[in-house]
Write a protein that holds these residues in place. Structure first.
Motif, PDB file in Angstrom:
ATOM      1  N   TYR A  60       0.820  -1.205   0.000  1.00  0.00           N
ATOM      2  CA  TYR A  60       0.000   0.000   0.000  1.00  0.00           C
ATOM      3  C   TYR A  60       0.856   1.258   0.000  1.00  0.00           C
ATOM      4  CZ  TYR A  60      -3.824  -3.092   1.506  1.00  0.00           C
ATOM      5  OH  TYR A  60      -4.756  -4.094   1.595  1.00  0.00           O
ATOM      6  N   SER A  61       0.361   2.283  -0.667  1.00  0.00           N
ATOM      7  CA  SER A  61       0.941   3.616  -0.565  1.00  0.00           C
ATOM      8  C   SER A  61       0.103   4.411   0.424  1.00  0.00           C
ATOM      9  CB  SER A  61       0.941   4.305  -1.933  1.00  0.00           C
ATOM     10  OG  SER A  61       1.473   5.613  -1.827  1.00  0.00           O
ATOM     11  N   LEU A  62       0.766   5.169   1.306  1.00  0.00           N
ATOM     12  CA  LEU A  62       0.080   5.964   2.325  1.00  0.00           C
ATOM     13  C   LEU A  62       0.406   7.447   2.091  1.00  0.00           C
ATOM     14  CD1 LEU A  62       0.854   3.738   5.465  1.00  0.00           C
ATOM     15  CD2 LEU A  62      -1.117   3.603   3.924  1.00  0.00           C
ATOM     16  N   PRO A  63      -0.284   8.091   1.153  1.00  0.00           N
ATOM     17  CA  PRO A  63       0.068   9.465   0.774  1.00  0.00           C
ATOM     18  C   PRO A  63      -0.117  10.491   1.885  1.00  0.00           C
ATOM     19  CG  PRO A  63      -1.947   8.750  -0.321  1.00  0.00           C
ATOM     20  CD  PRO A  63      -1.357   7.540   0.309  1.00  0.00           C
ATOM     21  N   ASP A  64      -1.151  10.325   2.717  1.00  0.00           N
ATOM     22  CA  ASP A  64      -1.341  11.300   3.798  1.00  0.00           C
ATOM     23  C   ASP A  64      -0.237  11.191   4.840  1.00  0.00           C
ATOM     24  OD1 ASP A  64      -3.568  12.520   2.742  1.00  0.00           O
ATOM     25  OD2 ASP A  64      -4.993  11.221   3.784  1.00  0.00           O
TER      26      ASP A  64
ATOM     27  N   GLU B  14       2.468  14.011   5.989  1.00  0.00           N
ATOM     28  CA  GLU B  14       2.699  14.351   7.392  1.00  0.00           C
ATOM     29  C   GLU B  14       4.180  14.305   7.741  1.00  0.00           C
ATOM     30  OE1 GLU B  14       0.456  11.693   9.859  1.00  0.00           O
ATOM     31  OE2 GLU B  14      -1.392  12.025   8.724  1.00  0.00           O
ATOM     32  N   LEU B  15       4.889  13.326   7.189  1.00  0.00           N
ATOM     33  CA  LEU B  15       6.295  13.134   7.531  1.00  0.00           C
ATOM     34  C   LEU B  15       7.247  13.849   6.581  1.00  0.00           C
ATOM     35  CD1 LEU B  15       6.184   9.354   8.548  1.00  0.00           C
ATOM     36  CD2 LEU B  15       6.106  11.365  10.024  1.00  0.00           C
ATOM     37  N   GLY B  16       6.709  14.536   5.584  1.00  0.00           N
ATOM     38  CA  GLY B  16       7.535  15.342   4.697  1.00  0.00           C
ATOM     39  C   GLY B  16       8.378  14.560   3.723  1.00  0.00           C
ATOM     40  N   VAL B  17       7.872  13.414   3.271  1.00  0.00           N
ATOM     41  CA  VAL B  17       8.592  12.614   2.274  1.00  0.00           C
ATOM     42  C   VAL B  17       7.701  12.434   1.053  1.00  0.00           C
ATOM     43  CG1 VAL B  17       9.976  11.427   4.007  1.00  0.00           C
ATOM     44  CG2 VAL B  17       7.803  10.420   3.264  1.00  0.00           C
ATOM     45  N   GLU B  18       8.289  11.951  -0.043  1.00  0.00           N
ATOM     46  CA  GLU B  18       7.526  11.812  -1.284  1.00  0.00           C
ATOM     47  C   GLU B  18       6.545  10.652  -1.230  1.00  0.00           C
ATOM     48  OE1 GLU B  18       8.463  10.622  -5.906  1.00  0.00           O
ATOM     49  OE2 GLU B  18       9.796  12.064  -4.932  1.00  0.00           O
ATOM     50  N   GLN B  19       6.966   9.530  -0.658  1.00  0.00           N
ATOM     51  CA  GLN B  19       6.117   8.340  -0.670  1.00  0.00           C
ATOM     52  C   GLN B  19       6.445   7.439   0.504  1.00  0.00           C
ATOM     53  OE1 GLN B  19       6.676   5.417  -3.910  1.00  0.00           O
ATOM     54  NE2 GLN B  19       4.453   5.460  -4.228  1.00  0.00           N
TER      55      GLN B  19
ATOM     56  N   ASP C  34      14.075  -0.677 -16.335  1.00  0.00           N
ATOM     57  CA  ASP C  34      14.898  -1.881 -16.469  1.00  0.00           C
ATOM     58  C   ASP C  34      14.744  -2.814 -15.272  1.00  0.00           C
ATOM     59  OD1 ASP C  34      16.216  -0.547 -14.474  1.00  0.00           O
ATOM     60  OD2 ASP C  34      18.102  -0.304 -15.571  1.00  0.00           O
ATOM     61  N   GLY C  35      13.998  -2.363 -14.274  1.00  0.00           N
ATOM     62  CA  GLY C  35      13.782  -3.199 -13.101  1.00  0.00           C
ATOM     63  C   GLY C  35      14.980  -3.295 -12.187  1.00  0.00           C
ATOM     64  N   LYS C  36      16.061  -2.610 -12.522  1.00  0.00           N
ATOM     65  CA  LYS C  36      17.274  -2.688 -11.716  1.00  0.00           C
ATOM     66  C   LYS C  36      17.557  -1.390 -10.963  1.00  0.00           C
ATOM     67  CE  LYS C  36      18.446  -6.931 -12.596  1.00  0.00           C
ATOM     68  NZ  LYS C  36      18.481  -7.944 -11.516  1.00  0.00           N
ATOM     69  N   THR C  37      16.676  -0.410 -11.095  1.00  0.00           N
ATOM     70  CA  THR C  37      16.794   0.825 -10.335  1.00  0.00           C
ATOM     71  C   THR C  37      15.700   0.822  -9.277  1.00  0.00           C
ATOM     72  OG1 THR C  37      17.627   2.020 -12.261  1.00  0.00           O
ATOM     73  CG2 THR C  37      16.765   3.338 -10.433  1.00  0.00           C
ATOM     74  N   PRO C  38      16.050   0.826  -8.001  1.00  0.00           N
ATOM     75  CA  PRO C  38      15.020   0.686  -6.962  1.00  0.00           C
ATOM     76  C   PRO C  38      14.042   1.857  -6.966  1.00  0.00           C
ATOM     77  CG  PRO C  38      17.156   1.245  -5.994  1.00  0.00           C
ATOM     78  CD  PRO C  38      17.408   0.929  -7.436  1.00  0.00           C
ATOM     79  N   PRO C  39      12.745   1.576  -6.885  1.00  0.00           N
ATOM     80  CA  PRO C  39      11.733   2.625  -6.860  1.00  0.00           C
ATOM     81  C   PRO C  39      11.530   3.198  -5.456  1.00  0.00           C
ATOM     82  CG  PRO C  39      10.673   0.499  -6.945  1.00  0.00           C
ATOM     83  CD  PRO C  39      12.151   0.240  -6.993  1.00  0.00           C
ATOM     84  N   PHE C  40      12.418   2.866  -4.533  1.00  0.00           N
ATOM     85  CA  PHE C  40      12.382   3.428  -3.185  1.00  0.00           C
ATOM     86  C   PHE C  40      13.808   3.768  -2.789  1.00  0.00           C
ATOM     87  CE2 PHE C  40      11.379  -1.117  -3.420  1.00  0.00           C
ATOM     88  CZ  PHE C  40      12.561  -1.689  -3.001  1.00  0.00           C
ATOM     89  N   THR C  41      13.951   4.796  -1.970  1.00  0.00           N
ATOM     90  CA  THR C  41      15.281   5.273  -1.579  1.00  0.00           C
ATOM     91  C   THR C  41      15.761   4.648  -0.274  1.00  0.00           C
ATOM     92  OG1 THR C  41      14.317   7.178  -0.430  1.00  0.00           O
ATOM     93  CG2 THR C  41      14.956   7.476  -2.751  1.00  0.00           C
TER      94      THR C  41
ATOM     95  N   ILE D  27      17.000  11.598   4.483  1.00  0.00           N
ATOM     96  CA  ILE D  27      15.543  11.640   4.312  1.00  0.00           C
ATOM     97  C   ILE D  27      15.095  13.084   4.098  1.00  0.00           C
ATOM     98  CG2 ILE D  27      13.327  11.241   5.463  1.00  0.00           C
ATOM     99  CD1 ILE D  27      14.635   8.856   6.847  1.00  0.00           C
ATOM    100  N   ASP D  28      14.418  13.305   2.967  1.00  0.00           N
ATOM    101  CA  ASP D  28      13.922  14.638   2.646  1.00  0.00           C
ATOM    102  C   ASP D  28      12.633  14.512   1.845  1.00  0.00           C
ATOM    103  OD1 ASP D  28      14.668  13.953   0.027  1.00  0.00           O
ATOM    104  OD2 ASP D  28      16.589  15.024   0.170  1.00  0.00           O
ATOM    105  N   GLU D  29      12.212  15.612   1.227  1.00  0.00           N
ATOM    106  CA  GLU D  29      10.927  15.619   0.522  1.00  0.00           C
ATOM    107  C   GLU D  29      10.920  14.743  -0.728  1.00  0.00           C
ATOM    108  OE1 GLU D  29      13.528  18.811  -1.137  1.00  0.00           O
ATOM    109  OE2 GLU D  29      12.963  18.127   0.878  1.00  0.00           O
ATOM    110  N   LYS D  30      12.073  14.243  -1.153  1.00  0.00           N
ATOM    111  CA  LYS D  30      12.138  13.358  -2.314  1.00  0.00           C
ATOM    112  C   LYS D  30      12.281  11.882  -1.936  1.00  0.00           C
ATOM    113  CE  LYS D  30      14.160  16.871  -5.389  1.00  0.00           C
ATOM    114  NZ  LYS D  30      15.305  17.217  -6.263  1.00  0.00           N
ATOM    115  N   SER D  31      12.305  11.586  -0.659  1.00  0.00           N
ATOM    116  CA  SER D  31      12.531  10.211  -0.197  1.00  0.00           C
ATOM    117  C   SER D  31      11.294   9.345  -0.416  1.00  0.00           C
ATOM    118  CB  SER D  31      12.900  10.208   1.284  1.00  0.00           C
ATOM    119  OG  SER D  31      14.118  10.895   1.505  1.00  0.00           O
ATOM    120  N   ARG D  32      11.544   8.123  -0.820  1.00  0.00           N
ATOM    121  CA  ARG D  32      10.491   7.119  -0.990  1.00  0.00           C
ATOM    122  C   ARG D  32      10.831   5.952  -0.064  1.00  0.00           C
ATOM    123  NH1 ARG D  32      12.466   8.518  -5.700  1.00  0.00           N
ATOM    124  NH2 ARG D  32      13.346   6.459  -6.127  1.00  0.00           N
ATOM    125  N   ILE D  33       9.989   5.759   0.936  1.00  0.00           N
ATOM    126  CA  ILE D  33      10.308   4.856   2.037  1.00  0.00           C
ATOM    127  C   ILE D  33       9.476   3.573   1.956  1.00  0.00           C
ATOM    128  CG2 ILE D  33      10.585   4.690   4.533  1.00  0.00           C
ATOM    129  CD1 ILE D  33      12.014   7.119   3.408  1.00  0.00           C
TER     130      ILE D  33
END
Length: 408
Positions: free
Chosen positions: A47-51, A55-60, A222-229, A366-372
């Motif tokens: 699941y993605s939790l956008p709210d 709240e935590l100031g990250v992208e995803q 390419d499936g080899k670049t992680p979609p999360f930081t 961790i910043d506003e572009k982070s995907r956790i």
């Protein structure tokens, strides 16, 4: 509190580690488990939790919900069964058992007198008992003083013989080993110790299914670049973290995400291992509401994988875990309400702690572009305790989840 791991590397996955655990072996384990009747054949949702991200100031923020992996209610359903199957295949090579046949109980008569034993905080023992019942062998589970009666009953429901001791988890591990030696039983533990690594390896290998499902759900380009930081993982003895991190490390190589391991401050064995540079013991009381993570000694085998790839180790208190449980249960307009047990939320609690602390979050990148990504490893495996901690029953949360899903 957190520390940067001085021994971390961002190199390709070493061949020396691949000889122990690999994507190939993890995928084989996944295929074997695919026909076990107690597992959800569709895997678990991501699941993605956008709210919450806002709240935590990250992208995803992405959460893998292991509460629906099986009726057993936790990710442990991936580890104990595959370790038991591999143990039986090694013990009786002349029988030429097929893994699927074992899990379907087709050789129960031949294995009726084969006995396995393990210590547990709850979930591993429950998964082992269920697997043993499916296969048709005997199972003995050793419980320490802090394991609730509620968890004991859940394990006994799958036919396991229960042995109670007055000590802590690590003493229950010692008791299981001594009973096995006395009776000729086989230990199926999720933690390693001197001379005992093969079965814990198999347990960790089973956890690779989690990583495989995440990759499949998010695969792009390419499936080899992680979609999360960043990936936040629970501590304990280190088995889950090693199983998931090793898979992602091998898959993504030098481009792997940042790994952060979180554990209770009373059970800080991995944190202490990072400080000393070797598998170490906890310095606290090893008595946490996060029962599945209340472990006093690092698994040496898990540490072989964690030492070179975990970027940061941190500890949290019990109140932070409870706050994370409540936030997930509450949901929001865009966030699905989730049932997450006390040991499921360490990763999220760690992230919330870092963001609240300000400067440490920046230190971890961790910043506003982070995907956790974090893994909610269990549901309400102790329903009474869950209700006490969250302030409502898990069935109430599931009812709100159903309403939310219908509206979205």
């Amino acid at each position: 509190m957190f520390i940067a791991n001085p021994n971390v590397t961002h190199q390709p996955y070493p061949e020396s580690l691949k000889d122990v655990m690999s994507v190939e072996k993890a995928n084989e384990s996944r295929q074997w488990l695919s026909r076990w009747s107690l597992l959800n054949p569709a895997g678990t949702p991501l699941y993605s939790l956008p709210d919450l991200a806002e709240e935590l100031g990250v992208e995803q923020i992405l959460v893998k919900d292991e509460s629906v992996r099986s009726i057993l209610g936790s990710f442990k359903a991936l580890g104990a069964p595959i370790a038991l199957v591999r143990l039986i295949l090694r013990t009786f090579p002349e029988q030429r058992f097929a893994p699927h046949d074992l899990l379907e109980g087709k050789h129960a008569d031949a294995l009726a007198h084969f006995t396995v034993i393990s210590a547990t905080d709850g979930n591993h023992g429950r998964a082992l008992a269920a697997a043993a019942q499916s296969i048709g062998c005997r199972c003995v589970v050793v419980l320490h003083a802090n394991v609730s009666v509620e968890r004991e009953q859940a394990i006994a429901a799958y036919g396991a013989q229960i042995v109670r001791i007055t000590g802590n988890y690590d003493e229950s591990v010692e008791k299981a080993a001594s009973l096995a030696a006395e009776h000729g039983w086989m230990v199926v533990s999720d933690t390693s110790y001197e001379g005992y690594e093969v079965i814990p390896r198999d347990v960790m290998q089973g956890y690779g299914t989690l990583a495989a499902e995440v990759i499949e759900a998010l695969k792009e380009g390419d499936g080899k670049t992680p979609p999360f930081t960043h990936v936040f993982l629970q501590g304990g003895v280190g088995g889950l973290a090693a199983g998931v991190a090793s898979y992602l490390w091998e898959w993504y190589g030098e481009q792997r995400p940042v790994f952060v391991v979180v554990e209770p401050q009373q059970a800080d064995c991995l944190y202490r291992s990072a400080l000393t540079g070797e598998a170490a013991k906890a310095t606290g009381s090893v008595d946490s509401v996060m029962a599945g993570l209340a472990c006093g000694e690092t698994s040496p085998l898990a540490w072989r994988f964690l030492q070179p790839c975990v970027d940061f180790f941190m500890i949290i208190d019990d109140a932070e875990a409870v706050a994370a449980m409540r936030r997930l249960a509450a949901g929001s307009a865009r966030d699905i309400p989730l049932v997450a047990g006390e040991s499921a939320v360490a990763g999220l609690a760690g992230l919330m702690h870092l963001v609240d602390s300000g400067a440490p979050a920046a230190d971890i990148g961790i910043d506003e572009k982070s995907r956790i990504l974090f893994i909610s490893t269990e549901g309400a495996t102790a329903p009474g305790l869950y209700a006490d901690l969250v302030g409502e029953t898990h069935t109430c949360v599931l009812s709100r989840q159903k309403v939310w899903s219908a509206a979205n």
